[in-house]
Every structure is written in C-alpha cells, then in structure tokens.
Design a protein around this motif. Structure first.
Motif, mmCIF file in Angstrom:
data_model
loop_
_atom_site.group_PDB
_atom_site.id
_atom_site.type_symbol
_atom_site.label_atom_id
_atom_site.label_comp_id
_atom_site.label_asym_id
_atom_site.label_seq_id
_atom_site.Cartn_x
_atom_site.Cartn_y
_atom_site.Cartn_z
ATOM 1 N N ASP A 1 0.837 -1.188 0.000
ATOM 2 C CA ASP A 1 0.000 0.000 0.000
ATOM 3 C C ASP A 1 0.875 1.242 0.000
ATOM 4 O OD1 ASP A 1 -2.359 1.367 -0.178
ATOM 5 O OD2 ASP A 1 -3.181 0.678 1.736
ATOM 6 N N GLU A 2 0.292 2.348 -0.414
ATOM 7 C CA GLU A 2 0.950 3.651 -0.403
ATOM 8 C C GLU A 2 0.026 4.650 0.282
ATOM 9 O OE1 GLU A 2 2.932 7.035 -3.368
ATOM 10 O OE2 GLU A 2 1.909 5.291 -4.220
ATOM 11 N N VAL A 3 0.574 5.426 1.205
ATOM 12 C CA VAL A 3 -0.197 6.412 1.949
ATOM 13 C C VAL A 3 0.414 7.789 1.714
ATOM 14 C CG1 VAL A 3 -1.012 7.142 4.228
ATOM 15 C CG2 VAL A 3 -0.766 4.696 3.727
ATOM 16 N N VAL A 4 -0.404 8.728 1.237
ATOM 17 C CA VAL A 4 0.036 10.115 1.080
ATOM 18 C C VAL A 4 -0.196 10.838 2.400
ATOM 19 C CG1 VAL A 4 -0.296 12.286 -0.168
ATOM 20 C CG2 VAL A 4 -0.541 10.100 -1.371
ATOM 21 N N LEU A 5 0.844 11.512 2.921
ATOM 22 C CA LEU A 5 0.720 12.227 4.184
ATOM 23 C C LEU A 5 0.426 13.718 3.971
ATOM 24 C CD1 LEU A 5 3.550 10.459 6.203
ATOM 25 C CD2 LEU A 5 1.111 9.948 6.163
ATOM 26 N N TYR A 6 1.120 14.344 3.031
ATOM 27 C CA TYR A 6 0.743 15.702 2.640
ATOM 28 C C TYR A 6 1.285 16.030 1.258
ATOM 29 C CZ TYR A 6 5.288 17.389 4.637
ATOM 30 O OH TYR A 6 6.613 17.603 4.957
ATOM 31 N N GLU A 7 0.686 17.065 0.652
ATOM 32 C CA GLU A 7 1.065 17.454 -0.710
ATOM 33 C C GLU A 7 0.768 18.929 -0.924
ATOM 34 O OE1 GLU A 7 0.250 16.053 -5.351
ATOM 35 O OE2 GLU A 7 -0.827 15.089 -3.698
ATOM 36 N N ASP A 8 1.641 19.586 -1.681
ATOM 37 C CA ASP A 8 1.435 20.991 -2.035
ATOM 38 C C ASP A 8 1.992 21.185 -3.447
ATOM 39 O OD1 ASP A 8 1.753 23.924 -2.251
ATOM 40 O OD2 ASP A 8 1.311 23.919 -0.105
ATOM 41 N N GLU A 9 1.217 21.817 -4.309
ATOM 42 C CA GLU A 9 1.658 22.030 -5.695
ATOM 43 C C GLU A 9 2.393 23.356 -5.880
ATOM 44 O OE1 GLU A 9 -1.717 21.445 -8.196
ATOM 45 O OE2 GLU A 9 -1.783 19.281 -7.813
ATOM 46 N N LEU A 10 2.710 24.030 -4.781
ATOM 47 C CA LEU A 10 3.504 25.254 -4.821
ATOM 48 C C LEU A 10 2.944 26.257 -5.822
ATOM 49 C CD1 LEU A 10 7.105 23.683 -4.738
ATOM 50 C CD2 LEU A 10 5.582 24.185 -2.826
ATOM 51 N N ALA A 11 1.622 26.401 -5.781
ATOM 52 C CA ALA A 11 0.937 27.342 -6.678
ATOM 53 C C ALA A 11 1.311 27.103 -8.137
ATOM 54 C CB ALA A 11 1.235 28.780 -6.275
ATOM 55 N N ASP A 12 1.300 25.814 -8.519
ATOM 56 C CA ASP A 12 1.630 25.391 -9.892
ATOM 57 C C ASP A 12 3.072 25.696 -10.279
ATOM 58 O OD1 ASP A 12 -0.941 24.390 -10.349
ATOM 59 O OD2 ASP A 12 -1.680 26.352 -10.965
ATOM 60 N N ASN A 13 3.929 25.855 -9.276
ATOM 61 C CA ASN A 13 5.355 26.079 -9.547
ATOM 62 C C ASN A 13 6.201 24.862 -9.175
ATOM 63 O OD1 ASN A 13 5.984 29.118 -10.324
ATOM 64 N ND2 ASN A 13 4.265 29.121 -8.903
ATOM 65 N N GLY A 14 5.562 23.689 -9.033
ATOM 66 C CA GLY A 14 6.306 22.480 -8.702
ATOM 67 C C GLY A 14 5.466 21.542 -7.863
ATOM 68 N N VAL A 15 6.147 20.784 -7.016
ATOM 69 C CA VAL A 15 5.443 19.828 -6.160
ATOM 70 C C VAL A 15 6.240 19.585 -4.882
ATOM 71 C CG1 VAL A 15 6.536 17.821 -7.254
ATOM 72 C CG2 VAL A 15 4.347 17.543 -6.078
ATOM 73 N N SER A 16 5.515 19.440 -3.783
ATOM 74 C CA SER A 16 6.081 19.026 -2.507
ATOM 75 C C SER A 16 5.202 17.888 -2.019
ATOM 76 C CB SER A 16 6.064 20.189 -1.510
ATOM 77 O OG SER A 16 6.403 19.743 -0.203
ATOM 78 N N LEU A 17 5.794 16.712 -1.818
ATOM 79 C CA LEU A 17 4.993 15.517 -1.574
ATOM 80 C C LEU A 17 5.680 14.598 -0.569
ATOM 81 C CD1 LEU A 17 2.565 13.662 -2.461
ATOM 82 C CD2 LEU A 17 4.102 12.776 -4.244
ATOM 83 N N LEU A 18 4.926 14.153 0.437
ATOM 84 C CA LEU A 18 5.423 13.193 1.413
ATOM 85 C C LEU A 18 4.541 11.961 1.384
ATOM 86 C CD1 LEU A 18 7.502 12.614 3.695
ATOM 87 C CD2 LEU A 18 5.775 13.474 5.305
ATOM 88 N N THR A 19 5.140 10.810 1.068
ATOM 89 C CA THR A 19 4.401 9.553 0.991
ATOM 90 C C THR A 19 5.171 8.450 1.711
ATOM 91 O OG1 THR A 19 5.475 8.849 -1.073
ATOM 92 C CG2 THR A 19 3.455 10.153 -1.275
ATOM 93 N N VAL A 20 4.461 7.387 2.061
ATOM 94 C CA VAL A 20 5.110 6.199 2.596
ATOM 95 C C VAL A 20 4.498 4.971 1.915
ATOM 96 C CG1 VAL A 20 3.543 6.111 4.601
ATOM 97 C CG2 VAL A 20 5.753 4.917 4.692
ATOM 98 N N LYS A 21 5.374 4.081 1.450
ATOM 99 C CA LYS A 21 4.942 2.846 0.796
ATOM 100 C C LYS A 21 5.453 1.656 1.608
ATOM 101 C CE LYS A 21 5.568 4.863 -3.838
ATOM 102 N NZ LYS A 21 6.232 4.684 -5.147
#
Length: 286
Positions: free
Chosen positions: A175-195
């Motif tokens: 399984d994969e769990v997303v903890l948080y995500e931010d698209e930086l106002a369409d200027n990229g991505v910030s993503l924390l996940t655990v698999k």
C-alpha cells in the motif's frame, strides 16, 4: 487497493486479515495496517496551526492517514503520520528556496509592499518515522496495564540488502499512503508519501519526501526501513536515510534537461542528484 494477494500465499505465510474495516494483516507476529483518510477539515487545520504555531500548512494534509507496524511480543511500533512530519519541518526551519515567482505566492507583504518570504514554503522535513515501545504489564490488581517507552536509533555498519529485496518473492500486502502534498501554486510539487510491502521473509518500506521547485531546485529525502521476520527474538529494524538535491542549473551543467517535465518521477532521476547526507541506523529496544 493497489495490491493483490493470493489466498494460498497468505495462508502459507500465516497471514490473517485485521478485519473490522481495517486495512492490513497480522503476519509472523507483526500487525501491519494502513489508514487512508480524506484531507483535514478547516477546523482541524486550525487546530494543527495552533499546535504547530504556524499560519502555513500544505494545501493537502491527510492528517488522519497513517501507516502503523507493530510487533506484538516486543511491543515495538514504527508509524508514519503527517503531524510528526510537520513537527520536523517546523523544527528544522530551512531557509526558503529563492524563487522569482515567489513574489506572487507564498509570501507576507511588509507595509512598504516589499515581499518577505519568512518560512520554508516547501515543507521539507527531516522526518524519518516515529517509533515507540508499548508493553503490557500486570498492575497490582492483576489487570493488564500498558506502558510506553521510547526506543532509540543508533548508527550501524549493517546495510539493507537491496539485492535480496529485489528477488522474486510473493507480495502479501502492498500500500501507499500520502501524508501531505502541495503544488507550490503550480510552480512544482512538494509531496510526502510512505509505501510498504510485506513478503513471507519480512517487510520493507520507503518514506519519501519529494520536492521540485520548477526551474530552481530538486530535493529528495528517502528513508528505507527493513525488518526480516524472526522467531522468538526481538525484531532487528534497519533504517537507511538519504538526502539528495541539486539545482536545475547544476543539472544543466552536467548535460541533463532543464525542462521540469523531465523530472516527474523521483525514482527515475534520483541517481542524478548528488548525496547531501546518508546514514544507516538500527532500532534499539530496551
């Protein structure tokens, strides 16, 4: 679900579904559970802001989602959640990545209209997971009583055997769990996940913080954990942490593309990023 398992393989491994609406299995003395919930409500977000003493949180915080792995006989538990990860972000407080476009987003304006970027809007975290030990003792009345103590990680020379993990072996649970995500106002991505994946020989997981600030910076913080199933002994949990990052300018100087579209998959491009820090540790349970 993103995984399929064969009933005969589960039975052969002695795996039993947790039941009660819970997603996961009890296998070889380990209770492994993933919880995936919706993003925090505005009222809960406000509570988190007060606890973290911040007015900034990622766009999508899956605050009630988590991954929990608990060893029944020793009481050792490792778990992964957004709140602890954001505590790490707040404590580390990296300087904000300088971006020309930041003048239009993720900022606070001074009275003279000059932009002051005063926090790490990428939500980079040094978080490597949470660990505790929960054991049941009998109280004076004879009733079971839970007590908890904190295990600790020590540096070690042992390494996770990635070759062995790459061998063909049935996957009992994934399984994969997303903890948080931010698209930086369409200027990229910030993503924390655990698999996590569970095999007949043990479990393996990857906690990954992935950041791409378009045209500026790529950052990857990976934490891998591995534990083989052992009978009658305390578990041996190894943890490898690796921090990689590079600017788009540095990647361009090595002949790599500068188009952000070429950097959508961190697994593919991780080897292009130089290592900032790497360490291997073992969990000590006392």
């Amino acid at each position: 679900m993103e995984w399929e398992s064969n009933e005969s393989e589960l039975k052969a491994a002695g795996a039993v579904a947790l039941g009660g609406g819970r997603v996961g299995f009890l296998v070889r003395g380990w209770e492994i559970e993933s919880r995936k919930r919706s993003i925090l409500t505005s009222s809960l977000l406000q509570e988190w802001e007060e606890k973290l003493q911040t007015t900034h949180l990622p766009e999508m915080v899956f605050g009630e989602s988590c991954l929990v792995l608990k060893h029944a006989s020793s009481g050792a538990k490792v778990h992964f959640n957004a709140f602890d990860a954001l505590c790490g972000w707040k404590e580390e407080a990296l300087p904000p990545v300088e971006v020309p476009a930041a003048a239009k987003w993720k900022f606070r304006s001074e009275s003279n209209d000059q932009v002051k970027l005063d926090y790490d809007y990428t939500f980079t975290t040094p978080y490597c997971g949470s660990a505790s030990v929960e054991k049941s003792d009998e109280s004076e009345s004879g009733a079971p009583e839970e007590r908890s103590c904190n295990p600790h990680w020590v540096d070690c020379q042992e390494k996770i055997d990635m070759v062995a993990l790459a061998s063909k072996e049935p996957i009992l649970f994934y399984d994969e769990v997303v903890l948080y995500e931010d698209e930086l106002a369409d200027n990229g991505v910030s993503l924390l996940t655990v698999k996590v994946r569970v095999m007949p020989s043990g479990w393996f997981l990857l906690l990954r913080f992935w950041l791409r600030v378009d045209g500026v910076l790529i950052r990857l913080r990976d934490t891998r954990m591995n534990c083989g199933f052992r009978e009658g002994t305390e578990p041996v949990i190894l943890r490898e942490s690796c921090w990689r990052e590079a600017t788009f300018k540095a990647l361009s100087s090595k002949g790599y593309p500068t188009d952000s579209a070429a950097y959508n998959d961190p697994g593919v491009i991780s080897e292009r990023l130089p290592i900032v820090m790497r360490k291997t540790q073992k969990l000590i349970i006392r």
